[in-house]
Design a protein around this motif. Structure first.
Motif, short mmCIF file in Angstrom:
data_model
loop_
_atom_site.label_atom_id
_atom_site.label_comp_id
_atom_site.label_asym_id
_atom_site.label_seq_id
_atom_site.Cartn_x
_atom_site.Cartn_y
_atom_site.Cartn_z
N LEU A 1 0.57 -1.24 0.01
CA LEU A 1 -0.21 0.07 -0.03
C LEU A 1 0.94 1.18 0.18
O LEU A 1 2.07 1.07 0.42
CB LEU A 1 -0.91 -0.14 1.29
CG LEU A 1 -2.13 -1.00 1.43
CD1 LEU A 1 -2.55 -0.95 2.79
CD2 LEU A 1 -2.72 -0.99 0.27
N ARG A 2 0.25 2.40 -0.49
CA ARG A 2 0.96 3.70 -0.32
C ARG A 2 0.95 4.21 0.98
O ARG A 2 -0.10 3.89 1.83
CB ARG A 2 0.28 4.69 -1.24
CG ARG A 2 0.79 6.17 -1.18
CD ARG A 2 0.43 6.88 -2.51
NE ARG A 2 -1.13 7.05 -2.40
CZ ARG A 2 -1.54 8.40 -2.03
NH1 ARG A 2 -0.96 9.49 -2.09
NH2 ARG A 2 -3.02 8.39 -2.10
N PHE A 3 2.17 4.73 1.44
CA PHE A 3 2.32 5.32 2.84
C PHE A 3 2.26 6.71 2.52
O PHE A 3 3.19 7.38 1.57
CB PHE A 3 3.53 4.89 3.47
CG PHE A 3 3.61 5.28 4.73
CD1 PHE A 3 3.09 5.19 5.93
CD2 PHE A 3 4.79 6.36 4.91
CE1 PHE A 3 3.25 5.92 7.06
CE2 PHE A 3 5.19 6.89 6.22
CZ PHE A 3 4.23 6.72 7.29
N ILE A 4 1.77 7.51 3.57
CA ILE A 4 1.69 9.04 3.57
C ILE A 4 2.18 9.37 5.08
O ILE A 4 1.61 8.93 5.82
CB ILE A 4 0.58 9.65 3.39
CG1 ILE A 4 0.06 9.68 2.05
CG2 ILE A 4 0.58 11.12 3.57
CD1 ILE A 4 -1.34 10.23 1.55
N GLU A 5 3.39 10.14 5.03
CA GLU A 5 3.71 10.30 6.48
C GLU A 5 2.73 11.75 6.82
O GLU A 5 2.78 12.79 6.45
CB GLU A 5 5.34 11.13 6.37
CG GLU A 5 5.72 11.79 7.43
CD GLU A 5 5.67 11.25 8.82
OE1 GLU A 5 4.97 11.57 9.59
OE2 GLU A 5 6.35 10.06 9.07
N GLY A 6 2.01 11.44 7.86
CA GLY A 6 1.10 12.44 8.21
C GLY A 6 1.71 14.04 8.65
O GLY A 6 0.95 14.98 8.37
N ASP A 7 2.69 13.71 9.34
CA ASP A 7 3.51 15.11 9.86
C ASP A 7 3.69 16.02 8.56
O ASP A 7 3.89 17.20 8.75
CB ASP A 7 4.89 14.64 10.59
CG ASP A 7 4.36 14.37 11.97
OD1 ASP A 7 3.11 14.32 12.42
OD2 ASP A 7 5.46 13.71 12.70
N GLN A 8 3.97 15.40 7.41
CA GLN A 8 4.28 16.36 6.16
C GLN A 8 3.14 17.17 5.70
O GLN A 8 3.25 17.80 5.12
CB GLN A 8 4.61 15.46 5.01
CG GLN A 8 6.26 14.85 5.30
CD GLN A 8 6.57 13.79 4.13
OE1 GLN A 8 6.00 13.68 3.28
NE2 GLN A 8 7.97 13.72 4.42
#
Length: 177
Positions: free
Chosen positions: A34-41
């Motif tokens: 799955l795709r991952f997104i760093e929420g802090d960004q």
């Protein structure tokens, strides 16, 4: 890359700072393809500035950030793609906002650890805007998600690989992994 055969889901890897949200999220995304997104960004610059100065965020600070995370997850799901996002999601009201954004197609991996272990991990981090001094504030804000739907709890007293594997195993019975 292996093909996904089940319905796409959104997963948030949550917990206080120092719990390993980003590392575990990346490993879990790799394991589940799955795709991952760093929420802090996705934090607005004003939030990063506040936290960098050791000033805790308010609900008013967090709501626009949670909106951006919700939109990213909703867009992925609309494309039929699963997604994993790291996000502290400290309060139930924040988790409900995120659930609403995904139409309820959202699961949480709650990373749980002792204050001592979290402090130790934060002390060894370099290049992160969140100072260790804000851990106490985050722990005070945290509303543990015990009993909420779609939540699995994983203890962080293990390697990144071990924690990610435990999360994957706990998500599997929910039809996610």
């Amino acid at each position: 890359m292996r093909e996904r055969t089940n319905r796409a889901h959104a997963i948030i890897v949550m917990g206080v700072s120092g719990s390993g949200k980003s590392s575990i999220g990346e490993k879990l995304a790799e394991a589940l393809n799955l795709r991952f997104i760093e929420g802090d960004q996705l934090h607005p610059a004003s939030n990063v500035e506040k936290m960098s100065k050791g000033i805790p965020l308010t609900d008013a600070d967090r709501i626009p950030w949670l909106d951006l995370i919700g939109k990213a997850m909703k867009a992925a799901l609309a494309e039929g793609e699963g997604i994993i996002v790291s996000c502290s999601a400290l309060k139930r009201i924040y988790r409900e906002q995120l659930r609403a954004a995904t139409g309820g197609n959202l699961f949480f991996v709650y990373l749980q650890g002792s204050k001592e272990l979290l402090s130790e991990r934060m002390g060894h981090r370099t290049g992160h805007f969140m100072p260790a001094s804000l851990l106490e504030s985050q722990l005070g804000t945290l509303e543990v998600p015990t009993g909420e739907p779609g939540v699995v709890t994983v203890d962080i007293d293990d390697t990144v690989e071990g924690i990610a594997e435990e999360a994957r195993k706990k998500l599997a019975p929910l039809g996610v992994a």
